[in-house]
Write a protein that holds these residues in place. Structure first.
Motif, PDB file in Angstrom:
ATOM      1  N   GLU A 192      23.563  27.654  11.036  1.00 34.70           N
ATOM      2  CA  GLU A 192      23.370  26.624  12.037  1.00 34.70           C
ATOM      3  C   GLU A 192      22.060  25.909  11.893  1.00 34.70           C
ATOM      4  O   GLU A 192      21.640  24.785  12.300  1.00 34.70           O
ATOM      5  CB  GLU A 192      22.890  27.478  13.401  1.00 34.70           C
ATOM      6  CG  GLU A 192      24.308  28.089  14.055  1.00 34.70           C
ATOM      7  CD  GLU A 192      24.207  28.699  15.321  1.00 34.70           C
ATOM      8  OE1 GLU A 192      23.197  28.417  16.147  1.00 34.70           O
ATOM      9  OE2 GLU A 192      25.070  29.326  15.685  1.00 34.70           O
ATOM     10  N   ALA A 193      21.473  26.057  10.565  1.00 34.95           N
ATOM     11  CA  ALA A 193      20.341  25.231  10.356  1.00 34.95           C
ATOM     12  C   ALA A 193      20.813  24.074   9.691  1.00 34.95           C
ATOM     13  O   ALA A 193      20.231  23.024   9.769  1.00 34.95           O
ATOM     14  CB  ALA A 193      19.268  26.129   9.281  1.00 34.95           C
ATOM     15  N   SER A 194      21.934  24.060   8.778  1.00 35.30           N
ATOM     16  CA  SER A 194      22.221  22.836   8.128  1.00 35.30           C
ATOM     17  C   SER A 194      23.810  22.759   7.989  1.00 35.30           C
ATOM     18  O   SER A 194      24.163  21.903   7.444  1.00 35.30           O
ATOM     19  CB  SER A 194      21.506  22.981   6.591  1.00 35.30           C
ATOM     20  OG  SER A 194      21.911  24.312   6.143  1.00 35.30           O
ATOM     21  N   TYR A 195      24.540  23.846   8.211  1.00 35.49           N
ATOM     22  CA  TYR A 195      25.852  23.821   7.931  1.00 35.49           C
ATOM     23  C   TYR A 195      26.200  23.355   6.654  1.00 35.49           C
ATOM     24  O   TYR A 195      25.677  24.036   5.795  1.00 35.49           O
ATOM     25  CB  TYR A 195      26.808  22.867   8.820  1.00 35.49           C
ATOM     26  CG  TYR A 195      26.723  23.396  10.430  1.00 35.49           C
ATOM     27  CD1 TYR A 195      27.369  24.277  10.920  1.00 35.49           C
ATOM     28  CD2 TYR A 195      25.463  22.709  11.307  1.00 35.49           C
ATOM     29  CE1 TYR A 195      27.337  24.792  12.299  1.00 35.49           C
ATOM     30  CE2 TYR A 195      25.540  23.386  12.711  1.00 35.49           C
ATOM     31  CZ  TYR A 195      26.626  24.344  13.039  1.00 35.49           C
ATOM     32  OH  TYR A 195      26.171  24.787  14.441  1.00 35.49           O
ATOM     33  N   PHE A 196      27.129  22.479   6.205  1.00 39.87           N
ATOM     34  CA  PHE A 196      27.660  22.029   4.810  1.00 39.87           C
ATOM     35  C   PHE A 196      26.354  21.350   4.060  1.00 39.87           C
ATOM     36  O   PHE A 196      26.573  21.033   2.860  1.00 39.87           O
ATOM     37  CB  PHE A 196      28.757  21.485   4.769  1.00 39.87           C
ATOM     38  CG  PHE A 196      29.871  22.331   5.018  1.00 39.87           C
ATOM     39  CD1 PHE A 196      30.436  23.063   4.400  1.00 39.87           C
ATOM     40  CD2 PHE A 196      30.443  22.067   6.255  1.00 39.87           C
ATOM     41  CE1 PHE A 196      31.398  24.255   4.560  1.00 39.87           C
ATOM     42  CE2 PHE A 196      31.615  23.039   6.738  1.00 39.87           C
ATOM     43  CZ  PHE A 196      31.990  23.924   5.832  1.00 39.87           C
ATOM     44  N   ASP A 197      25.371  20.657   4.914  1.00 47.06           N
ATOM     45  CA  ASP A 197      24.541  19.754   4.471  1.00 47.06           C
ATOM     46  C   ASP A 197      23.272  20.342   3.848  1.00 47.06           C
ATOM     47  O   ASP A 197      22.460  20.418   4.418  1.00 47.06           O
ATOM     48  CB  ASP A 197      24.136  18.633   5.647  1.00 47.06           C
ATOM     49  CG  ASP A 197      23.312  17.514   5.173  1.00 47.06           C
ATOM     50  OD1 ASP A 197      23.238  17.405   3.718  1.00 47.06           O
ATOM     51  OD2 ASP A 197      22.830  17.025   6.039  1.00 47.06           O
ATOM     52  N   PHE A 198      23.366  20.882   2.782  1.00 46.87           N
ATOM     53  CA  PHE A 198      22.184  21.471   2.114  1.00 46.87           C
ATOM     54  C   PHE A 198      22.415  21.078   0.564  1.00 46.87           C
ATOM     55  O   PHE A 198      23.249  20.948  -0.145  1.00 46.87           O
ATOM     56  CB  PHE A 198      22.093  23.035   2.333  1.00 46.87           C
ATOM     57  CG  PHE A 198      23.153  23.760   1.987  1.00 46.87           C
ATOM     58  CD1 PHE A 198      23.192  24.328   0.830  1.00 46.87           C
ATOM     59  CD2 PHE A 198      24.227  24.240   2.765  1.00 46.87           C
ATOM     60  CE1 PHE A 198      24.159  25.122  -0.045  1.00 46.87           C
ATOM     61  CE2 PHE A 198      25.238  25.053   2.349  1.00 46.87           C
ATOM     62  CZ  PHE A 198      25.150  25.575   0.997  1.00 46.87           C
ATOM     63  N   ASN A 199      21.128  21.626  -0.186  1.00 46.95           N
ATOM     64  CA  ASN A 199      20.969  21.537  -1.591  1.00 46.95           C
ATOM     65  C   ASN A 199      20.241  22.856  -2.003  1.00 46.95           C
ATOM     66  O   ASN A 199      19.491  23.435  -1.304  1.00 46.95           O
ATOM     67  CB  ASN A 199      20.800  20.350  -2.302  1.00 46.95           C
ATOM     68  CG  ASN A 199      19.444  19.715  -1.501  1.00 46.95           C
ATOM     69  OD1 ASN A 199      18.599  20.515  -1.239  1.00 46.95           O
ATOM     70  ND2 ASN A 199      19.258  18.299  -1.752  1.00 46.95           N
ATOM     71  N   GLY A 200      19.746  22.783  -3.291  1.00 44.48           N
ATOM     72  CA  GLY A 200      19.190  23.940  -3.713  1.00 44.48           C
ATOM     73  C   GLY A 200      17.689  23.940  -3.218  1.00 44.48           C
ATOM     74  O   GLY A 200      16.927  24.602  -2.822  1.00 44.48           O
ATOM     75  N   GLU A 201      17.077  22.599  -3.109  1.00 40.87           N
ATOM     76  CA  GLU A 201      15.746  22.464  -2.541  1.00 40.87           C
ATOM     77  C   GLU A 201      15.915  22.673  -1.033  1.00 40.87           C
ATOM     78  O   GLU A 201      14.558  23.323  -0.818  1.00 40.87           O
ATOM     79  CB  GLU A 201      15.328  20.771  -2.859  1.00 40.87           C
ATOM     80  CG  GLU A 201      13.992  20.427  -2.286  1.00 40.87           C
ATOM     81  CD  GLU A 201      12.877  21.345  -3.095  1.00 40.87           C
ATOM     82  OE1 GLU A 201      11.708  21.402  -2.358  1.00 40.87           O
ATOM     83  OE2 GLU A 201      12.867  21.720  -4.051  1.00 40.87           O
ATOM     84  N   SER A 202      16.749  22.263  -0.422  1.00 41.76           N
ATOM     85  CA  SER A 202      16.537  22.392   1.198  1.00 41.76           C
ATOM     86  C   SER A 202      16.804  23.880   1.688  1.00 41.76           C
ATOM     87  O   SER A 202      15.927  24.383   2.499  1.00 41.76           O
ATOM     88  CB  SER A 202      17.562  21.787   1.731  1.00 41.76           C
ATOM     89  OG  SER A 202      18.736  22.309   1.552  1.00 41.76           O
TER      90      SER A 202
ATOM     91  N   ASP B 229      16.701  26.392  12.173  1.00 39.46           N
ATOM     92  CA  ASP B 229      15.851  25.866  11.337  1.00 39.46           C
ATOM     93  C   ASP B 229      14.333  25.855  11.583  1.00 39.46           C
ATOM     94  O   ASP B 229      13.847  25.190  12.582  1.00 39.46           O
ATOM     95  CB  ASP B 229      16.158  24.284  11.007  1.00 39.46           C
ATOM     96  CG  ASP B 229      15.454  23.610  10.091  1.00 39.46           C
ATOM     97  OD1 ASP B 229      14.349  23.981   9.437  1.00 39.46           O
ATOM     98  OD2 ASP B 229      15.725  22.362   9.798  1.00 39.46           O
ATOM     99  N   PRO B 230      13.655  26.535  10.944  1.00 39.41           N
ATOM    100  CA  PRO B 230      12.166  26.919  11.379  1.00 39.41           C
ATOM    101  C   PRO B 230      11.328  25.523  11.413  1.00 39.41           C
ATOM    102  O   PRO B 230      10.257  25.734  12.154  1.00 39.41           O
ATOM    103  CB  PRO B 230      11.519  27.824  10.191  1.00 39.41           C
ATOM    104  CG  PRO B 230      12.921  28.438   9.629  1.00 39.41           C
ATOM    105  CD  PRO B 230      13.914  27.298   9.675  1.00 39.41           C
ATOM    106  N   LYS B 231      11.643  24.503  10.784  1.00 47.19           N
ATOM    107  CA  LYS B 231      10.628  23.433  10.725  1.00 47.19           C
ATOM    108  C   LYS B 231      10.974  22.691  12.022  1.00 47.19           C
ATOM    109  O   LYS B 231       9.916  21.735  12.384  1.00 47.19           O
ATOM    110  CB  LYS B 231      11.024  22.685   9.589  1.00 47.19           C
ATOM    111  CG  LYS B 231      12.221  21.574   9.720  1.00 47.19           C
ATOM    112  CD  LYS B 231      12.525  20.724   8.581  1.00 47.19           C
ATOM    113  CE  LYS B 231      13.783  19.863   8.389  1.00 47.19           C
ATOM    114  NZ  LYS B 231      14.948  21.012   7.959  1.00 47.19           N
TER     115      LYS B 231
END
Length: 728
Positions: free
Chosen positions: A337-347, A604-606
């Motif tokens: 729920e923080a990013s679903y499919f939209d992430f990469n290693g850095e995120s 997403d804590p941010k």
């Protein structure tokens, strides 16, 4: 001894701490059920009644005695074809095309310890903790043999029941129905409690009187399902949480099942639980054997709370396994729920960095890390790391997360396959589809044929290649569709496919845990679609529901608690507005609800305020403080959230010296009356100090009248009170 056979009466008595289960071999070799209830001694065959009943047939051996009929007598193994027209436990199509079976007593054996079942999950116990009774039955015409298996765990008030069916005759037979347990009651008025629902609304409690009709629950979905849970409770009409007799059946199996309860024409009640007989016709060649998954039975004469506590203790201590069976589970943050499919290693790394700053202990990378996985239309089955998306090898990302002081976890859905995947293009026949028909899609995917060993082996090797790349300590095992196209290209007998699928799944899970003994496996099937005792044998926690809304979770976790330990329920604090309902609830309330489970976060804590971040640190501190009490204490339901304006529950230490009470206001009204929460399980005539307020309360008043909740403005307030007995 907990199992006693009285030769004179040919009576088997199974004794636990507070219950007795009794059955008798009669003059014709039928195994009759006599009694299950409060602990007793002596022979209860006086309960049997014989009379000439019109249209109730008589076994041939009974001769002119028309008072003897299987249509009326209570039985351990009611069979199709013996003149019993109630629901049967076993039905067989014989090698000559006839239907019917007639099993008679051949002998028995009593051994120390608890039996196991090859290839299937089962309750386990040491030699000094249990005894096993084997009763041998045979059809003298077909030579088919049934071994009834009873496991008795006396200290836990638990009895398990399974069966092994073996074809010793000449010619192939088909097993058409196989129920693991049957309870027959010659009298009494009962209610049936079952646990129904749907995706994101699982295990609602329904209590209905058993009348002159058949009540049937079950799953045709190939999984135990969101729709019904494979657990049933039979309760006296006046039975409450704290008083009255009740009986539970819980199926240690994760596939399609069937539960039945009916009152017959003579006001007798029968309850059965076992495999679904739809799409089931299992072939047995000469010498072949079939193992029926087991049912866990328990009885309480003091209400539903004790019944649940019996199951909780059994499942937590004699079904769950592995490193985390008796150990606090790490508090995790899941990326879904923080990013679903939209992430990469850095995120993912940044998410881990924020988690570490808050005191969270594990980061889980959810769906989207493999193959060409951009959405849920593609790449299921291609279990290789998408290093281009991550920007680095998985080993490097895991190492960086570990260096933050966090454990690393990852999501898999090994049973699923997309048509847009390398695996499907290479092996389209590995998917469960019906030749000549377009398949039924669900969540844009199909299912792999786990009844085929080569399919299981291939996916297992893929998964191991991923897990071997780094220090991966947690796997979320998901399944996001039901089984509908039930056809395997590996057999001509399609009635075996669903059962063999589960055997393949259990084989996969067992091999996985043997190879990675310290792995924490969390089961999931769209949340709570496979929350059952069978999966607990492999995964000591299961994602309770895809619905993370705190108010909805109060009811979902309430219903789940009737049969399963609270700390097996994966429960997370999620963002608001909630992603499933749009509801906004206080951060504290979300923490109180999630803390009564395997605790974690889904956000997403941010995006949080500093106040909310501080609340996370405090929630984790409290979770650690109360962890032992919640894991080892007795659980009580204090209210019914479906009927009351407050949801409340309590953990009490085994010695009664500590209690943690949680309460959530579900409804708010103008000029609202005070809600009093009555505690349970405290020591009588004692004083208890509530730690936060410092106030001292008499235990009897807390249990008789309760403690008032504050009347405050605002929706969905939550309260947590921790009581410790005062030494006098």
């Amino acid at each position: 001894m907990s199992i006693v056979f009285t030769e004179k009466d040919k009576v088997f008595s199974l004794h636990t701490k507070k219950s007795t289960y009794q059955m008798k071999v009669d003059q014709y070799g039928f195994l009759l059920h006599l009694y299950y209830g409060r602990k007793s001694r002596g022979c209860m065959d006086y309960l049997l009644h014989y009379a000439d009943r019109g249209f109730s047939g008589n076994p041939y051996e009974a001769g002119e005695d028309r008072t003897y009929s299987m249509d009326v007598l209570p039985q351990e193994l009611p069979c199709q074809g013996t003149g019993d027209f109630r629901s049967s436990a076993v039905a067989i199509k014989n090698s000559d095309g006839s239907y019917g079976c007639d099993f008679r007593y051949q002998g028995y054996r009593i051994t120390k310890g608890k039996y196991g079942i090859p290839g299937l999950p089962a309750v386990y116990a040491d030699r000094d903790e249990a005894e096993t009774l084997e009763i041998y039955m045979e059809d003298k015409v077909t030579k088919v043999k049934v071994t009834l298996l009873y496991g008795v765990l006396p200290k836990l008030d638990i009895i398990t029941r399974s069966a092994r069916i073996q074809n010793n005759g000449a010619g192939k037979i088909y097993l058409e129905k196989a129920q693991a347990a049957c309870l027959d009651f010659v009298g009494g008025e009962y209610d049936l409690l079952c646990f129904y629902g749907r995706h994101t609304s699982e295990r609602n409690v329904q209590r209905t009187p058993i009348g002159h009709n058949a009540q049937v629950i079950g799953s045709r979905r190939g999984t135990s399902s969101h729709q019904y849970n494979p657990m049933m409770i039979l309760a006296g009409r006046k039975t409450t949480e704290d008083a009255g007799s009740c009986y539970a059946m819980s199926f240690v199996y994760s596939g399609s099942f069937k539960g039945e309860a009916e009152k017959d024409q003579y006001n007798q009640t029968r309850m059965l639980l076992g495999l679904s007989d739809e799409l089931f016709s299992y072939p047995l060649e000469t010498g072949g054997a079939f193992h029926v998954p087991e049912v866990v039975l328990t009885y309480s004469g003091t209400g539903l709370a004790a019944l649940s506590q019996n199951l909780h203790s059994c499942f937590q201590n004699h079904l769950c396994r592995g490193k985390y069976k008796d150990k606090a589970r790490p508090v995790l943050l899941n990326s879904w729920e923080a990013s679903y499919f939209d992430f990469n290693g850095e995120s993912i790394y940044q998410l881990g960095k924020q988690a570490a700053e808050l005191g969270i202990e594990m980061l889980v990378m959810d769906d989207g890390w493999f193959g060409n996985r951009k959405d849920d239309y593609r790449a299921l089955g291609d279990w290789y790391v998408n290093e281009e998306k991550l920007g680095e090898p998985l080993a490097g990302l895991v190492k960086k997360i570990n260096e933050l002081g966090l454990k690393f976890g990852i999501w898999f859905e090994p049973e699923g396959i997309n048509e847009d995947s390398d695996l499907f293009r290479a092996h389209p026949d590995w998917a469960l589809t019906i030749p000549g028909r377009d398949p039924v899609r669900s969540r844009n995917q199909l299912l792999l044929d786990f009844s085929r060993k080569e399919v299981v082996d291939h996916v297992f090797e893929q998964m191991c290649r991923v897990l071997d790349q780094g220090n991966i300590e947690y796997v979320k095992w998901d399944l996001n569709r039901s089984l509908s196209d039930c056809f395997s290209r590996n057999t001509a007998d399609q009635g075996r496919v669903q059962y063999d699928y589960m055997i393949g799944l259990y084989d996969f899970l067992e091999r996985l845990l043997q190879r990675y003994p310290d792995l924490l496996l969390e089961g999931c099937s769209g949340g709570g679609g496979r929350f059952d005792a069978g999966m607990l044998y492999y995964s000591p926690q299961i994602w309770c529901s895809d619905n993370s809304d705190a108010i909805e979770r109060v009811s979902i976790q309430y219903g789940t608690s009737f049969g399963y330990p609270v700390l097996t329920m994966g429960a997370h604090v999620s963002a608001v507005p909630n992603h499933q309902t749009g509801r906004v609830t206080p951060f504290h309330t979300r923490g109180v609800v999630a803390m009564s489970g395997a605790f974690g976060y889904e956000l997403d804590p941010k995006k949080l305020s500093e106040e909310e971040k501080q609340a996370i640190r405090e929630q984790i501190r409290e979770y650690k403080q109360y962890g032992s009490l919640m894991q080892k204490g007795l659980y009580y339901r204090l209210t019914n959230p479906a009927k009351e304006e407050v949801g409340a529950w309590e953990f009490v230490s085994q010695d009664g010296d500590e209690a943690l009470v949680s309460a959530v206001m579900l409804k708010v009204h103008g000029n609202m009356p005070v809600s009093y929460i009555r505690l349970k399980g405290l020591k009588p005539d004692s004083l208890y100090r509530e730690q936060k307020s410092g106030k001292v309360y008499p235990s009897d008043a807390l249990m008789e009248m309760g403690i008032p909740l504050p009347v405050e403005m605002g929706e969905y307030r939550a309260y947590q009170m921790y009581f410790i007995k005062v030494e006098e």
